[in-house]
Design an enzyme around this catalytic site. Structure first.
Site, PDB file in Angstrom:
ATOM      1  N   SER A 193       0.855  -1.193   0.000  1.00 50.91           N
ATOM      2  CA  SER A 193       0.000   0.000   0.000  1.00 50.91           C
ATOM      3  C   SER A 193       0.886   1.237   0.000  1.00 50.91           C
ATOM      4  CB  SER A 193      -0.868   0.005   1.269  1.00 50.91           C
ATOM      5  OG  SER A 193      -1.471   1.270   1.455  1.00 50.91           O
ATOM      6  N   TYR A 235      -1.738  -0.629  10.524  1.00 51.86           N
ATOM      7  CA  TYR A 235      -1.776  -0.845   9.065  1.00 51.86           C
ATOM      8  C   TYR A 235      -0.483  -0.364   8.416  1.00 51.86           C
ATOM      9  CZ  TYR A 235      -3.689  -1.026   4.323  1.00 51.86           C
ATOM     10  OH  TYR A 235      -3.909  -1.324   2.992  1.00 51.86           O
TER      11      TYR A 235
HETATM   12  N1  LIG Z   1      -8.832  -0.901  -1.018  1.00 48.90           N
HETATM   13  C1  LIG Z   1      -7.798  -0.095  -0.930  1.00 48.90           C
HETATM   14  O1  LIG Z   1      -7.931   1.147  -1.014  1.00 48.90           O
HETATM   15  C2  LIG Z   1      -6.410  -0.666  -0.757  1.00 48.90           C
HETATM   16  C3  LIG Z   1      -5.332   0.207  -0.946  1.00 48.90           C
HETATM   17  C4  LIG Z   1      -4.041  -0.282  -0.802  1.00 48.90           C
HETATM   18  C5  LIG Z   1      -3.833  -1.609  -0.479  1.00 48.90           C
HETATM   19  N2  LIG Z   1      -4.905  -2.437  -0.289  1.00 48.90           N
HETATM   20  C6  LIG Z   1      -4.615  -3.821   0.080  1.00 48.90           C
HETATM   21  O2  LIG Z   1      -5.235  -4.684  -0.842  1.00 48.90           O
HETATM   22  C7  LIG Z   1      -5.499  -5.934  -0.213  1.00 48.90           C
HETATM   23  C8  LIG Z   1      -6.944  -6.338  -0.496  1.00 48.90           C
HETATM   24  O3  LIG Z   1      -7.792  -5.376   0.084  1.00 48.90           O
HETATM   25  P1  LIG Z   1      -9.252  -5.038  -0.462  1.00 48.90           P
HETATM   26  O4  LIG Z   1      -9.363  -3.580  -0.527  1.00 48.90           O
HETATM   27  O5  LIG Z   1      -9.566  -5.864  -1.648  1.00 48.90           O
HETATM   28  O6  LIG Z   1     -10.114  -5.495   0.801  1.00 48.90           O
HETATM   29  P2  LIG Z   1     -11.342  -6.515   0.961  1.00 48.90           P
HETATM   30  O7  LIG Z   1     -12.344  -6.321  -0.114  1.00 48.90           O
HETATM   31  O8  LIG Z   1     -11.775  -6.349   2.386  1.00 48.90           O
HETATM   32  O9  LIG Z   1     -10.669  -7.955   0.761  1.00 48.90           O
HETATM   33  C9  LIG Z   1      -9.822  -8.512   1.725  1.00 48.90           C
HETATM   34  C10 LIG Z   1      -9.622  -9.968   1.361  1.00 48.90           C
HETATM   35  O10 LIG Z   1      -8.696 -10.545   2.303  1.00 48.90           O
HETATM   36  C11 LIG Z   1      -9.244 -11.760   2.780  1.00 48.90           C
HETATM   37  N3  LIG Z   1      -8.774 -12.050   4.130  1.00 48.90           N
HETATM   38  C12 LIG Z   1      -8.829 -11.249   5.225  1.00 48.90           C
HETATM   39  N4  LIG Z   1      -8.327 -11.911   6.283  1.00 48.90           N
HETATM   40  C13 LIG Z   1      -7.944 -13.138   5.837  1.00 48.90           C
HETATM   41  C14 LIG Z   1      -7.365 -14.271   6.458  1.00 48.90           C
HETATM   42  N5  LIG Z   1      -7.078 -14.278   7.778  1.00 48.90           N
HETATM   43  N6  LIG Z   1      -7.110 -15.374   5.711  1.00 48.90           N
HETATM   44  C15 LIG Z   1      -7.405 -15.383   4.378  1.00 48.90           C
HETATM   45  N7  LIG Z   1      -7.950 -14.333   3.732  1.00 48.90           N
HETATM   46  C16 LIG Z   1      -8.222 -13.228   4.466  1.00 48.90           C
HETATM   47  C17 LIG Z   1     -10.752 -11.556   2.745  1.00 48.90           C
HETATM   48  O11 LIG Z   1     -11.407 -12.815   2.624  1.00 48.90           O
HETATM   49  P3  LIG Z   1     -12.195 -13.581   3.802  1.00 48.90           P
HETATM   50  O12 LIG Z   1     -12.836 -12.540   4.680  1.00 48.90           O
HETATM   51  O13 LIG Z   1     -13.164 -14.435   3.055  1.00 48.90           O
HETATM   52  O14 LIG Z   1     -11.149 -14.384   4.501  1.00 48.90           O
HETATM   53  C18 LIG Z   1     -10.903 -10.790   1.442  1.00 48.90           C
HETATM   54  O15 LIG Z   1     -10.950 -11.685   0.352  1.00 48.90           O
HETATM   55  C19 LIG Z   1      -5.176  -5.745   1.259  1.00 48.90           C
HETATM   56  O16 LIG Z   1      -3.897  -6.282   1.546  1.00 48.90           O
HETATM   57  C20 LIG Z   1      -5.162  -4.244   1.412  1.00 48.90           C
HETATM   58  O17 LIG Z   1      -4.344  -3.826   2.486  1.00 48.90           O
HETATM   59  C21 LIG Z   1      -6.176  -1.999  -0.422  1.00 48.90           C
END
Ligand SMILES: NC(=O)c1ccc[n+]([C@@H]2O[C@H](COP(=O)([O-])OP(=O)(O)OC[C@H]3O[C@@H](n4cnc5c(N)ncnc54)[C@H](OP(=O)(O)O)[C@@H]3O)[C@@H](O)[C@H]2O)c1
Length: 256
Positions: free
Chosen positions: A142, A155
């Site tokens: 990120s 985070y």
């Molecule tokens: N959205 C943003 O603005 C943004 C920006 C920069 C970086 N990111 C990064 O991108 C990545 C994905 O985020 P997102 O925005 O797509 O969020 P999201 O929609 O909340 O997705 C998070 C995913 O992680 C999985 N997860 C969470 N805990 C887990 C565990 N203990 N074991 C296995 N899977 C797990 C969840 O699946 P389950 O709940 O089914 O396990 C879900 O599929 C993250 O690393 C986040 O930090 C996001």
């Protein structure tokens, strides 16, 4: 020729947001996918969507915090499609927390999922990649990795750790034929950012962000930070004096 046909790709956090978006796009490009997350039924929906479009995917219900279950998931993927070519460590959580209401349990949980989870995912694929002398590791870090942000201690710490961790891996593994791609996204519309009242500059649509990430992985970029506008601001923040950084950061909190 396209990068993806018949590539075996493991994606963690594939049940929603970025992971799900990557899975659907890569499935349509011909990759054979292993989808890791805890919510099995939601993963089934993603598998169904990919198969309906003519792609191939298997559900690998597992918690990234549990090293054994991630090894088992990788074995299941190999049994279905063969050796793993690309592992995308995407699973992550990002709670908001004012440090005046500090929670050590929450910090441990964020580090366990975001950092230890990524390490467990690497451990499940690296021995085979080293033996084959090929492969690609991708980290979804990120822009929050670059410097501490308000209400984001856990985070920011977790993402700084992820970026440094994969950078070290790159130094060791690239000479052995394994590429390492570290992606630093800005704000993307997913459940992670949904419901935040705070302003999120240059907030991106999920599809646009996923397409940018797919291109960076295909090009085997070592590091890709986007959108460029926010990445430029964040890089400028790295060379700001502390008094200036603190004033600007406090005035522009991205978390309510
Ligand atoms: N959205 C943003 O603005 C943004 C920006 C920069 C970086 N990111 C990064 O991108 C990545 C994905 O985020 P997102 O925005 O797509 O969020 P999201 O929609 O909340 O997705 C998070 C995913 O992680 C999985 N997860 C969470 N805990 C887990 C565990 N203990 N074991 C296995 N899977 C797990 C969840 O699946 P389950 O709940 O089914 O396990 C879900 O599929 C993250 O690393 C986040 O930090 C996001």
């Amino acid at each position: 020729m396209s990068y993806w046909p018949n590539k075996v790709v493991m994606i963690t956090g594939a049940s929603s947001g970025i992971g799900r978006g990557l899975a659907v796009v890569l499935g349509a490009k011909g990759a054979q996918l292993g989808l890791v997350a805890r919510r099995a039924e939601t993963l089934d929906e993603v598998v169904g969507e990919i198969e309906a479009a003519g792609g191939k995917a298997v559900r690998l219900a597992a918690d990234v915090q549990d090293a054994g279950s991630i090894v088992a998931a990788a074995d299941q993927l190999r049994a279905a499609f063969g050796p793993i070519d690309v592992m995308i460590a995407n699973a992550g959580i990002g709670p908001t927390r004012d440090a005046a209401k500090f929670s050590a349990e929450e910090v441990a949980s964020v580090i366990n999922v975001n950092v230890i989870g990524a390490s467990n995912s690497v451990a499940a694929v690296v021995p085979e990649m080293v033996a084959r002398g090929q492969g690609q590791l991708v980290a979804i870090s990120s822009l929050a990795a670059y410097r501490g942000l308000p209400r984001s201690a856990a985070y920011c710490a977790s993402k700084a750790a992820v970026s440094a961790f994969f950078e070290s891996l790159r130094l060791d593994l690239e000479p052995r034929g394994i590429d390492v791609t570290i992606i630093h996204p800005g704000f993307i519309k997913t459940s992670l950012t949904a419901g935040r009242d705070a302003e999120m500059p240059f907030l991106m649509e999920l599809d646009d962000a996923v397409n940018k990430m797919v291109r960076a992985i295909e090009k085997r970029r070592k590091r890709y930070s986007f959108p460029w506008q926010l990445a430029t601001i964040v890089r400028a923040g790295m060379i700001m004096p502390i008094w200036m950084y603190d004033r600007i950061s406090r005035a522009n909190s991205f978390r309510e």
